[in-house]
Design an enzyme around this catalytic site. Sequence first.
Site, PDB file in Angstrom:
ATOM      1  N   GLY A  15     -69.704-117.221 -33.048  1.00  0.00           N
ATOM      2  CA  GLY A  15     -71.012-117.477 -32.646  1.00  0.00           C
ATOM      3  C   GLY A  15     -71.663-116.106 -32.931  1.00  0.00           C
ATOM      4  N   ARG A  79     -67.542-123.256 -37.615  1.00  0.00           N
ATOM      5  CA  ARG A  79     -67.158-124.774 -38.002  1.00  0.00           C
ATOM      6  C   ARG A  79     -66.155-124.342 -39.292  1.00  0.00           C
ATOM      7  NH1 ARG A  79     -69.790-129.538 -36.917  1.00  0.00           N
ATOM      8  NH2 ARG A  79     -71.257-129.028 -35.453  1.00  0.00           N
ATOM      9  N   GLY A 119     -64.713-113.145 -32.922  1.00  0.00           N
ATOM     10  CA  GLY A 119     -64.414-113.090 -31.637  1.00  0.00           C
ATOM     11  C   GLY A 119     -62.647-113.895 -31.607  1.00  0.00           C
ATOM     12  N   ASP A 120     -62.064-114.477 -30.571  1.00  0.00           N
ATOM     13  CA  ASP A 120     -60.686-114.730 -30.633  1.00  0.00           C
ATOM     14  C   ASP A 120     -60.554-115.769 -31.704  1.00  0.00           C
ATOM     15  OD1 ASP A 120     -61.863-116.863 -29.266  1.00  0.00           O
ATOM     16  OD2 ASP A 120     -60.211-116.980 -27.796  1.00  0.00           O
ATOM     17  N   THR A 142     -67.953-110.280 -29.358  1.00  0.00           N
ATOM     18  CA  THR A 142     -68.313-111.845 -28.318  1.00  0.00           C
ATOM     19  C   THR A 142     -69.108-111.140 -26.993  1.00  0.00           C
ATOM     20  OG1 THR A 142     -67.493-113.531 -27.027  1.00  0.00           O
ATOM     21  CG2 THR A 142     -65.869-111.664 -27.447  1.00  0.00           C
ATOM     22  N   ASP A 144     -68.936-113.045 -24.585  1.00  0.00           N
ATOM     23  CA  ASP A 144     -68.034-113.107 -23.314  1.00  0.00           C
ATOM     24  C   ASP A 144     -67.030-112.324 -22.810  1.00  0.00           C
ATOM     25  OD1 ASP A 144     -69.065-115.837 -24.023  1.00  0.00           O
ATOM     26  OD2 ASP A 144     -67.501-116.237 -25.129  1.00  0.00           O
ATOM     27  N   ASP A 146     -63.964-111.557 -23.503  1.00  0.00           N
ATOM     28  CA  ASP A 146     -62.906-112.129 -23.069  1.00  0.00           C
ATOM     29  C   ASP A 146     -61.840-111.801 -23.939  1.00  0.00           C
ATOM     30  OD1 ASP A 146     -63.671-113.653 -25.208  1.00  0.00           O
ATOM     31  OD2 ASP A 146     -63.590-115.670 -24.211  1.00  0.00           O
ATOM     32  N   ARG A 179     -87.193-120.964  -2.641  1.00  0.00           N
ATOM     33  CA  ARG A 179     -86.453-121.891  -3.267  1.00  0.00           C
ATOM     34  C   ARG A 179     -85.079-121.458  -3.458  1.00  0.00           C
ATOM     35  NH1 ARG A 179     -90.444-123.889  -8.075  1.00  0.00           N
ATOM     36  NH2 ARG A 179     -91.372-125.540  -6.792  1.00  0.00           N
ATOM     37  N   MET A 186     -73.532-118.328 -19.976  1.00  0.00           N
ATOM     38  CA  MET A 186     -72.665-118.363 -20.760  1.00  0.00           C
ATOM     39  C   MET A 186     -71.280-117.555 -20.505  1.00  0.00           C
ATOM     40  SD  MET A 186     -74.033-118.757 -24.579  1.00  0.00           S
ATOM     41  CE  MET A 186     -74.860-120.145 -25.097  1.00  0.00           C
ATOM     42  N   ARG A 188     -67.734-118.820 -21.490  1.00  0.00           N
ATOM     43  CA  ARG A 188     -66.711-119.912 -21.728  1.00  0.00           C
ATOM     44  C   ARG A 188     -66.115-119.657 -20.490  1.00  0.00           C
ATOM     45  NH1 ARG A 188     -63.581-119.464 -27.216  1.00  0.00           N
ATOM     46  NH2 ARG A 188     -62.995-117.448 -26.380  1.00  0.00           N
ATOM     47  N   ARG A 282     -83.680-125.337  -7.935  1.00  0.00           N
ATOM     48  CA  ARG A 282     -84.192-125.451  -9.406  1.00  0.00           C
ATOM     49  C   ARG A 282     -83.271-124.664 -10.120  1.00  0.00           C
ATOM     50  NH1 ARG A 282     -87.432-128.282  -7.273  1.00  0.00           N
ATOM     51  NH2 ARG A 282     -89.802-128.049  -7.661  1.00  0.00           N
ATOM     52  N   LEU A 289     -80.489-117.571 -25.277  1.00  0.00           N
ATOM     53  CA  LEU A 289     -81.160-116.380 -24.996  1.00  0.00           C
ATOM     54  C   LEU A 289     -80.301-115.175 -25.066  1.00  0.00           C
ATOM     55  CD1 LEU A 289     -84.061-117.598 -22.758  1.00  0.00           C
ATOM     56  CD2 LEU A 289     -84.264-116.932 -25.338  1.00  0.00           C
ATOM     57  N   GLN A 290     -78.962-115.645 -24.555  1.00  0.00           N
ATOM     58  CA  GLN A 290     -78.060-114.492 -24.259  1.00  0.00           C
ATOM     59  C   GLN A 290     -77.535-113.721 -25.652  1.00  0.00           C
ATOM     60  OE1 GLN A 290     -75.621-115.990 -20.487  1.00  0.00           O
ATOM     61  NE2 GLN A 290     -76.550-117.575 -21.623  1.00  0.00           N
ATOM     62  N   ARG A 291     -77.348-114.667 -26.655  1.00  0.00           N
ATOM     63  CA  ARG A 291     -76.848-114.144 -27.894  1.00  0.00           C
ATOM     64  C   ARG A 291     -77.931-113.500 -28.715  1.00  0.00           C
ATOM     65  NH1 ARG A 291     -73.123-118.855 -29.043  1.00  0.00           N
ATOM     66  NH2 ARG A 291     -73.974-118.960 -31.006  1.00  0.00           N
TER      67      ARG A 291
HETATM   68  O1  F6P Z   1     -68.376-117.456 -27.319  1.00  0.00           O
HETATM   69  C1  F6P Z   1     -69.791-117.233 -27.282  1.00  0.00           C
HETATM   70  C2  F6P Z   1     -70.356-118.486 -26.656  1.00  0.00           C
HETATM   71  O2  F6P Z   1     -71.991-118.163 -26.645  1.00  0.00           O
HETATM   72  C3  F6P Z   1     -70.075-118.883 -25.403  1.00  0.00           C
HETATM   73  O3  F6P Z   1     -70.313-118.247 -24.283  1.00  0.00           O
HETATM   74  C4  F6P Z   1     -70.525-120.492 -25.530  1.00  0.00           C
HETATM   75  O4  F6P Z   1     -69.768-121.203 -24.727  1.00  0.00           O
HETATM   76  C5  F6P Z   1     -70.566-120.753 -26.829  1.00  0.00           C
HETATM   77  O5  F6P Z   1     -70.298-119.502 -27.548  1.00  0.00           O
HETATM   78  C6  F6P Z   1     -71.395-121.682 -27.281  1.00  0.00           C
HETATM   79  O6  F6P Z   1     -71.385-121.903 -28.570  1.00  0.00           O
HETATM   80  P1  F6P Z   1     -72.477-122.607 -29.489  1.00  0.00           P
HETATM   81  O7  F6P Z   1     -73.175-121.461 -30.033  1.00  0.00           O
HETATM   82  O8  F6P Z   1     -71.840-123.462 -30.532  1.00  0.00           O
HETATM   83  O9  F6P Z   1     -73.053-123.682 -28.557  1.00  0.00           O
END
Ligand code: F6P
Length: 378
Positions: A15, A79, A119-120, A142, A144, A146, A179, A186, A188, A282, A289-291
């Site tokens: 990712g 992939r 990443g891993d 990453t 994450d 992790d 609310r 994210m 994982r 809600r 957006l986090q990436r």
């Molecule tokens: O490992 C990074 C990550 O953004 C995870 O936090 C998340 O579970 C996963 O990749 C999402 O992957 P994809 O972009 O394939 O939906």
Amino acid sequence: MASPIRRIGVLTGGGDCPGLNAVIRAVVKTVVNEYDWEVLGIEDGFEGLIQPGKVRPLTLADVRGILPRGGTILGTTNRANPFHYEVEVDGELKLFDVSDDVVRHAQVLGIDALVVIGGDGSLCIAHELMQKGLKVVGVPKTIDSDLQGTVITFGFDTAVNTAMDALDKLRTTAESHHRAIILEVMGRDAGWIALKAGIASGADVILIPEIPYDLDVVANKIARRNRSGSKFSIVVVAEGAKPVGGEAVYQAEREVGGVRRLGGIGEALAMQLRERCQVEVRVTVLGHLQRGGSPTAFDRLLASRFGTMAVHLVAEGKLGYMVALQDECIVAVPIAEAVAQQKFVPLESDILLTAFGLDICLGNSRKEIEKMQAGRVT
Ligand code: F6P
């Protein structure tokens, strides 16, 4: 004596995350400024060493202006595992081991060492290719955070800031409408993003995969806030969080690269809370957006330090190693060590103590969490 380096390759795998371009830039600039080598950019992760026509030389001109840019100029994919490469045969997807072709392709291209930014998943592949003769140096990325062996990975700080910003914005609506708002983030199977963004934004409930949650404890916290006059609550839930005795929530679609996609815990939790609490609930799923976006100063600096040091590791012949941050210094750790297991939030972490001190609900009673800590196999 190790043979001299003339040309190195660089690829980004898995990712995307903020800071990838900063690493690529640092690799190219360090090679140009300090060594008399060439750099080849491999497109779309390991796919670029499987398919033809996906390799291009990288010069200073190619990396000009990319430091603040999110994403990766080289493209990426999760992939393209050469050991389990998907090919469509007669309308059916079949898996093939094309790792020998990858090693051969790198040799034909004259790549003396390959810098793998990943990443891993990508670093595991790099480690396996190393066993087949490809010389690699790893750069841990990453959101994450992790990966073992490094205090932090680049991309994480930007993701946490993005999540914190979202939580600050959600708070105003939660407060105005009385609310409970749930933000699914994210990470994982690790709760780092949820925990750090949650504390940084003053969340009321933070649910992480490392601490299975008890719905009653969460509902009670929200009810208690209502009774005390705080008629809104902010809940951060990590995508991998799960209830005590329950399972994480996965998306229905086909798995990608052998990994099932997490997602949906926010909505599942909202449904349960609606049944128990007299409060409107809600959900916002922060998702990719986090990436995205421009890396923070922290991530730009870390990514630049990693990129430069990766080149120096190649020069020193420290192949099979990954650059890492430890005690404020960039060091080299064996890739094998870094990918041996994921790095989760330790239950004895002082960050959890901070959460207790701030009366943040972590999804279970402190007593239960201490029992989990005592029972955890380390
Ligand atoms: O490992 C990074 C990550 O953004 C995870 O936090 C998340 O579970 C996963 O990749 C999402 O992957 P994809 O972009 O394939 O939906």
